[in-house]
Enzyme design. Sequence first.
Site, PDB file in Angstrom:
ATOM      1  N   SER A  47      -9.569   1.914   3.035  1.00  0.00           N
ATOM      2  CA  SER A  47      -8.647   2.536   2.107  1.00  0.00           C
ATOM      3  C   SER A  47      -7.665   1.578   1.443  1.00  0.00           C
ATOM      4  O   SER A  47      -7.045   1.932   0.449  1.00  0.00           O
ATOM      5  CB  SER A  47      -7.852   3.634   2.823  1.00  0.00           C
ATOM      6  OG  SER A  47      -7.053   3.086   3.859  1.00  0.00           O
TER       7      SER A  47
ATOM      8  N   LYS B 289       0.857  -1.191   0.000  1.00  0.00           N
ATOM      9  CA  LYS B 289       0.000   0.000   0.000  1.00  0.00           C
ATOM     10  C   LYS B 289       0.891   1.237   0.000  1.00  0.00           C
ATOM     11  O   LYS B 289       1.907   1.272   0.713  1.00  0.00           O
ATOM     12  CB  LYS B 289      -0.894  -0.044   1.252  1.00  0.00           C
ATOM     13  CG  LYS B 289      -1.951   1.043   1.327  1.00  0.00           C
ATOM     14  CD  LYS B 289      -2.822   0.833   2.572  1.00  0.00           C
ATOM     15  CE  LYS B 289      -3.891   1.885   2.737  1.00  0.00           C
ATOM     16  NZ  LYS B 289      -4.703   1.682   3.963  1.00  0.00           N
TER      17      LYS B 289
ATOM     18  N   SER C  22      -9.927  -0.273   7.369  1.00  0.00           N
ATOM     19  CA  SER C  22      -9.320  -0.084   6.048  1.00  0.00           C
ATOM     20  C   SER C  22      -8.633  -1.310   5.475  1.00  0.00           C
ATOM     21  O   SER C  22      -8.276  -1.311   4.296  1.00  0.00           O
ATOM     22  CB  SER C  22      -8.314   1.070   6.079  1.00  0.00           C
ATOM     23  OG  SER C  22      -8.978   2.290   5.938  1.00  0.00           O
TER      24      SER C  22
END
Lengths: 159, 533
Positions: free
Chosen positions: B173, B97, B197
């Site tokens: 996210s 990420k 997330s």
Amino acid sequence: MTKLSGLQSFMQGSGQKDPASKKTESCFDRRTASRYNDCPEGEEVLLPQYPSRQDDEITPEIFDHLVDLAAFHLEPEEREYLRKELNAQLKAIRELEALDVSPEVPITSHGVPFKAAISAPLREDVIEACPEADDIVAGAPETELRYIVVPDIPHEELE
Amino acid sequence: MSAPVVDLPAYEQARRIRDGELTAVGLLQATLKRTEAVEGQQPSSRPYALDAADLEKVHAFINRTEARALQRAEAIDAALAAGEPTGPLAGVPLAVKDNFCVQGTATTAGSKILENFISPYAATAVERLEQAGAVVVGKVNLDEFTFGSSNESSAFLPPVGNPWNPAHVPGGSSGGSTAAVAAGEASLSLGSDTAGSIRQPAAFCGVVGMKPTYGRVSRYGLIAFASSLDCVGPVARNITDTALMMNVIAGPDRRDATAANLAVPDYLAQLDSDLEGMRIGLSPDYFWLKIFDPTTGVLEEQPISPEIEKAVLEAAELLAGRGATIVEDVPMPNTHMGIPVYFVISRVEAASNLHRYDGVKYGFRYGEDTGDLTELYRKSRGAGFGLQPKLRILMGMYVSAEQYEKGYYERALQARTLIRQDFERAFDPEGQYGLDCLLTATTPTTAFKIGAVYGDSVLMQYADMLTVAANHAGVPGISIPAGLDRGGLPIGIQLLGPDFSESRLLQIGRAYERATEDASWRSIRPIVVRNLP
């Protein structure tokens, strides 16, 4: 679509209920930044219901003060969106006001308590060279002789 | 027909590489080929208008690090050929990420303000994964600074598409992570979870995602959002790979004082043990959602999606069949406070953490004549941050202002105590319930359509209503795939356990996996890979 009948909106989006039409979708970006163009011009878009101006807790004056403190230069359409969303969020936060909480209830700043048994011991206070110093300085937008260059710093002459 | 090598479990890929049946370079090349097939237009920060073709592709990667990955894969093959030790993840493709620092690569956090930031160091979790042999194939998209539940707030567009239906969001996210793993563009991914997330996008994309206990995994090198809530955790396609990844990333770190100084168990050791004696709870507060109506002051009750409810109840039956005791009607009465409390705490912490981005030391600086330093700050922050960071900073400043702080921030921290007490009561071994874990839905619905919610910051936040309480309480949670809905979109179920009970959650998750290994939905592949070899 009312703002807090949230689950229904998710379901329309996820296709679990037959979405009546695209009219129920919020096309925020057509209103502001136009990043998506999947909301055809001329189609009626039912936007979430925002609080009326007289209900706003964050007035334009308070908003300007916050923007100043946050050091933001904002475009006009950003101002409108941000203040509306701030007031909408404050309405959701009002649920906290209904909470019956006595002053004796302690605050929790971390979910898992930092007990001594699992806390990291303090490190020895020794100087360690940073091998990436040059890379770090190289990341600055503007440098001169390893100093970071900035424009004039606002100041007043003291008498 | 056997599964393509890129879709095999990471543990099986690693075994084949160790045993010489596959090379790290060969697996990398197969992975890059898959990526080419599903990825589509590369996300960028240029002005973007949605193209219908984008709704058929995944575009998970902000940056692909192919040359670096090839070097690493060649080094692993060379080490294996020389009989040198490699690591449990040798050759396994990993997507990171883009809010984790990977030395020498761009690390954007999905924001224009960090678009040109090259990380001079590596996050501890990334460093440990690379030492274990994982091959970083690139940095994946996320909501800007993680501020969102759909990936649409990223400065880098097109937005990530859900591999099961790219017209739908992957969640957020960590949606780039879960989409990449679901589509076989990586076998593992590193995510972060502040309100859900990792778990919410894992549920939306049909993969496993774990939020470990607060402090279980070092956050050194993770770009901070809300420091009392942020957790680093794994994304994988199955429980065993999740355990394998936890074995590598968990543990104390001298560079992160919030990393718990606690030995790490072997998360693989108990995976296949039976569930005799385990107590698994079901709570009505996770089936019926209470949503505050500000106009009436009343908490409106709404049920979660019936298909998801059914999946949770079926999971309970299957786990009971494996020896667990199911305890019903466990009260978690403060669950509904999770979102309003989060609106306050996370914003205050975000405002504090985001003051460092000022156009001076690193990242984006407004290029034109800016007058003095104050104007430089304003213009750099104004042009560098998107709407969601601005919104969070402004709200954080408002609710922590001196005149409001007691009414909002302190009150939210007290409510957080009540949320934590719900879990302590449920998990107390001497208490009425004595649970090993709670079994819940991960999300109230399956993945919603791109454009359906984005822009409404309140509605978007409620996407995390079943996951956020675990972040307030600090307890671990895991989302596990549990079937598909009528529209072919994945359903996720969630296990929540006491502090540092990751082993048990993985064990229960594995029991569910074994109980459903012949389920018909397990043979269905995400739509973007269905016609690929």
